[in-house]
Scaffold this active site. Structure first.
Site, PDB file in Angstrom:
ATOM      1  N   CYS A   1       0.794  -1.103   0.049  1.00 54.99           N
ATOM      2  CA  CYS A   1       0.039   0.168  -0.021  1.00 54.99           C
ATOM      3  C   CYS A   1       1.099   1.505  -0.152  1.00 54.99           C
ATOM      4  O   CYS A   1       2.102   1.182   0.180  1.00 54.99           O
ATOM      5  CB  CYS A   1      -0.914   0.016   1.177  1.00 54.99           C
ATOM      6  SG  CYS A   1      -2.110   1.242   1.126  1.00 54.99           S
TER       7      CYS A   1
ATOM      8  N   LYS B   1     -12.141  -5.175   2.360  1.00 55.15           N
ATOM      9  CA  LYS B   1     -11.675  -4.128   3.596  1.00 55.15           C
ATOM     10  C   LYS B   1     -12.536  -3.047   3.579  1.00 55.15           C
ATOM     11  O   LYS B   1     -12.926  -2.171   2.472  1.00 55.15           O
ATOM     12  CB  LYS B   1     -10.225  -3.718   3.068  1.00 55.15           C
ATOM     13  CG  LYS B   1      -9.557  -2.832   4.074  1.00 55.15           C
ATOM     14  CD  LYS B   1      -8.020  -2.502   3.565  1.00 55.15           C
ATOM     15  CE  LYS B   1      -7.457  -1.312   4.430  1.00 55.15           C
ATOM     16  NZ  LYS B   1      -6.060  -1.018   4.289  1.00 55.15           N
TER      17      LYS B   1
ATOM     18  N   LYS C   1     -11.309  -7.817   6.563  1.00 52.07           N
ATOM     19  CA  LYS C   1     -10.969  -7.048   7.501  1.00 52.07           C
ATOM     20  C   LYS C   1     -11.766  -5.829   7.843  1.00 52.07           C
ATOM     21  O   LYS C   1     -12.413  -5.466   6.835  1.00 52.07           O
ATOM     22  CB  LYS C   1      -9.445  -6.525   7.136  1.00 52.07           C
ATOM     23  CG  LYS C   1      -8.887  -5.304   7.893  1.00 52.07           C
ATOM     24  CD  LYS C   1      -7.747  -5.111   7.161  1.00 52.07           C
ATOM     25  CE  LYS C   1      -7.222  -3.816   7.882  1.00 52.07           C
ATOM     26  NZ  LYS C   1      -6.140  -3.005   7.049  1.00 52.07           N
TER      27      LYS C   1
ATOM     28  N   TYR D   1      -2.399  -8.565  16.443  1.00 51.32           N
ATOM     29  CA  TYR D   1      -1.162  -8.323  17.527  1.00 51.32           C
ATOM     30  C   TYR D   1      -1.254  -9.120  18.635  1.00 51.32           C
ATOM     31  O   TYR D   1      -0.442  -8.975  19.461  1.00 51.32           O
ATOM     32  CB  TYR D   1      -1.540  -6.684  17.538  1.00 51.32           C
ATOM     33  CG  TYR D   1      -1.979  -5.999  16.336  1.00 51.32           C
ATOM     34  CD1 TYR D   1      -0.664  -5.423  15.714  1.00 51.32           C
ATOM     35  CD2 TYR D   1      -2.899  -5.657  15.899  1.00 51.32           C
ATOM     36  CE1 TYR D   1      -0.484  -4.625  14.620  1.00 51.32           C
ATOM     37  CE2 TYR D   1      -3.030  -4.760  14.602  1.00 51.32           C
ATOM     38  CZ  TYR D   1      -1.832  -4.332  13.866  1.00 51.32           C
ATOM     39  OH  TYR D   1      -2.085  -3.615  12.809  1.00 51.32           O
TER      40      TYR D   1
HETATM   41  C1  PBG Z   1      -3.087  -0.019   4.868  1.00 55.54           C
HETATM   42  C2  PBG Z   1      -3.586  -0.837   5.965  1.00 55.54           C
HETATM   43  C3  PBG Z   1      -4.275  -0.189   7.034  1.00 55.54           C
HETATM   44  C4  PBG Z   1      -4.416  -1.329   7.969  1.00 55.54           C
HETATM   45  C5  PBG Z   1      -3.654  -2.561   7.424  1.00 55.54           C
HETATM   46  N1  PBG Z   1      -2.984  -2.069   6.183  1.00 55.54           N
HETATM   47  C6  PBG Z   1      -4.689   0.967   7.467  1.00 55.54           C
HETATM   48  C7  PBG Z   1      -5.780   1.751   6.744  1.00 55.54           C
HETATM   49  O1  PBG Z   1      -6.564   1.154   5.797  1.00 55.54           O
HETATM   50  O2  PBG Z   1      -5.916   2.897   7.150  1.00 55.54           O
HETATM   51  C8  PBG Z   1      -5.140  -1.384   9.137  1.00 55.54           C
HETATM   52  C9  PBG Z   1      -4.511  -2.551  10.146  1.00 55.54           C
HETATM   53  C10 PBG Z   1      -4.958  -2.125  11.609  1.00 55.54           C
HETATM   54  O3  PBG Z   1      -5.864  -1.540  11.945  1.00 55.54           O
HETATM   55  O4  PBG Z   1      -4.381  -3.216  12.354  1.00 55.54           O
HETATM   56  N2  PBG Z   1      -1.800  -0.094   4.116  1.00 55.54           N
END
Ligand code: PBG
Length: 325
Positions: A121, A196, A249, A314
């Site tokens: 990303c 997502k 997610k 985590y």
């Molecule tokens: C973006 C990404 C995010 C998370 C994983 N990859 C953040 C977002 O989309 O703002 C979130 C993971 C988490 O909240 O533990 N690279």
């Protein structure tokens, strides 16, 4: 007519041994992937305020974490980078000497058997905090694809076992698959964050990765939490584009989505138990309001029961310790 007293479900709950015999869902350290936040420096372990027990780690410390995780039976880590400098194009994401690339090499050197997944990303690397190239307030889809593909190839070159695009641009899986194949990485699987949601549960992550958007939000590319038919569409498209594994997610707010995807496709499914889910458990436990250990295991078991094959969490190390006890 009640079947009682012939039927007494409590018979199968009487002892720990019987309960274990009839348990329908398993949870083991082997189901868990530990996320790590990597930055530059040496010997750095900076605790993340909203995620007590989680750290921004220099490459050497990240490798030490991976060793510990491996000793606990955890099969892999997923890496997120916090670059020293950010720019409009997110160039740190596809820098062969970037933090994630260096950490990948170091972890594969010290623990070759440990799976290294890399998040693909731009948001951690752009100065505006968005997941793609922007024009004014707009997040541009197609111009972002080439940059994501470059990041994935750079990570694969560093030794990543699996690349995991989380940006939610349309067509990114196809672009990444094509670029990987073109660079000789036709054996590198893609774990797509296919489903997502634009979730408030990512709050602490954005502090950890310093990736909060400087303007606007992510609702023009991440999904509306109200939708589930759309989730099945995203999964179908990503599998058609060449995803090997798919992810949902966040996790606990989406158990129904995980179940629907499980019933629809045979591809392996991951679920991301995200930063906000972690933070809520830790905060309530610190106040003495919940039994932390039991809530951790119950949460992860519920995600498995919904249909996830593996879980990014985590709590990976903590859960592994509890399961091995
Ligand atoms: C973006 C990404 C995010 C998370 C994983 N990859 C953040 C977002 O989309 O703002 C979130 C993971 C988490 O909240 O533990 N690279």
């Amino acid at each position: 007519m009640s079947p009682f007293p012939a039927e007494r479900p409590r018979r199968l709950r009487r002892t720990a041994a019987i309960r274990a015999l009839v348990r329908e869902t398993s949870l083991a350290p082997g189901d868990l992937i530990a996320p790590l936040f990597v930055r530059s420096g040496r010997g750095v372990r900076q605790e993340i305020a909203s995620m007590p027990g989680q750290f921004n780690l220099s490459v050497d410390e990240a490798a030490a974490e991976a060793e510990e995780a491996q000793a606990l039976g955890i099969p892999g880590v997923i890496l997120f980078g916090i670059p020293d400098a950010k720019d409009a194009q997110g160039s740190g994401a596809y820098d062969d000497d970037g933090v994630v690339q260096r950490a990948t090499r170091e972890i594969k050197k010290r623990t070759p058997g440990m799976l290294v997944l890399t998040d693909v990303c731009l948001c951690e690397y752009t100065d505006h905090g968005h997941c793609g190239v922007v024009d004014g307030e707009a997040i541009l889809n197609d111009p972002t694809l080439a940059l994501l593909a470059r990041a994935a190839v750079s990570q694969a070159k560093a030794g990543a076992d699996i690349v995991a695009p989380s940006d939610m641009m349309d067509g990114r899986v196809r672009a990444i698959r094509k670029a990987l194949d073109g660079a000789g990485f036709d054996d590198t699987p893609i774990l797509s964050y296919a489903v997502k949601y634009a979730s408030a549960f990512y709050g602490p992550f954005r502090e950890a990765a310093q990736s909060a958007p400087q303007f606007g939000d992510r609702r023009s590319h991440q999904m509306d939490p109200a939708n589930v038919r759309e989730a099945l569409r995203e999964v179908r498209l990503d599998l058609e584009e060449g995803a090997d594994l798919v992810m949902v997610k966040p996790a606990l707010p989406c158990l129904d989505v995980i179940r629907r995807v499980r019933e629809r496709v045979s591809a392996p499914i991951g679920a991301y138990h995200v930063s906000g889910e972690y933070a809520m458990i830790e905060a309530a436990a610190r106040n003495g309001w919940i039994d932390r250990d039991r809530v951790i295991l119950e949460s992860l078991t519920a995600i498995r029961r919904a249909g996830a094959d593996f879980i990014l969490t985590y709590h990976a190390k903590e859960a592994a310790r509890l399961l091995l006890r």
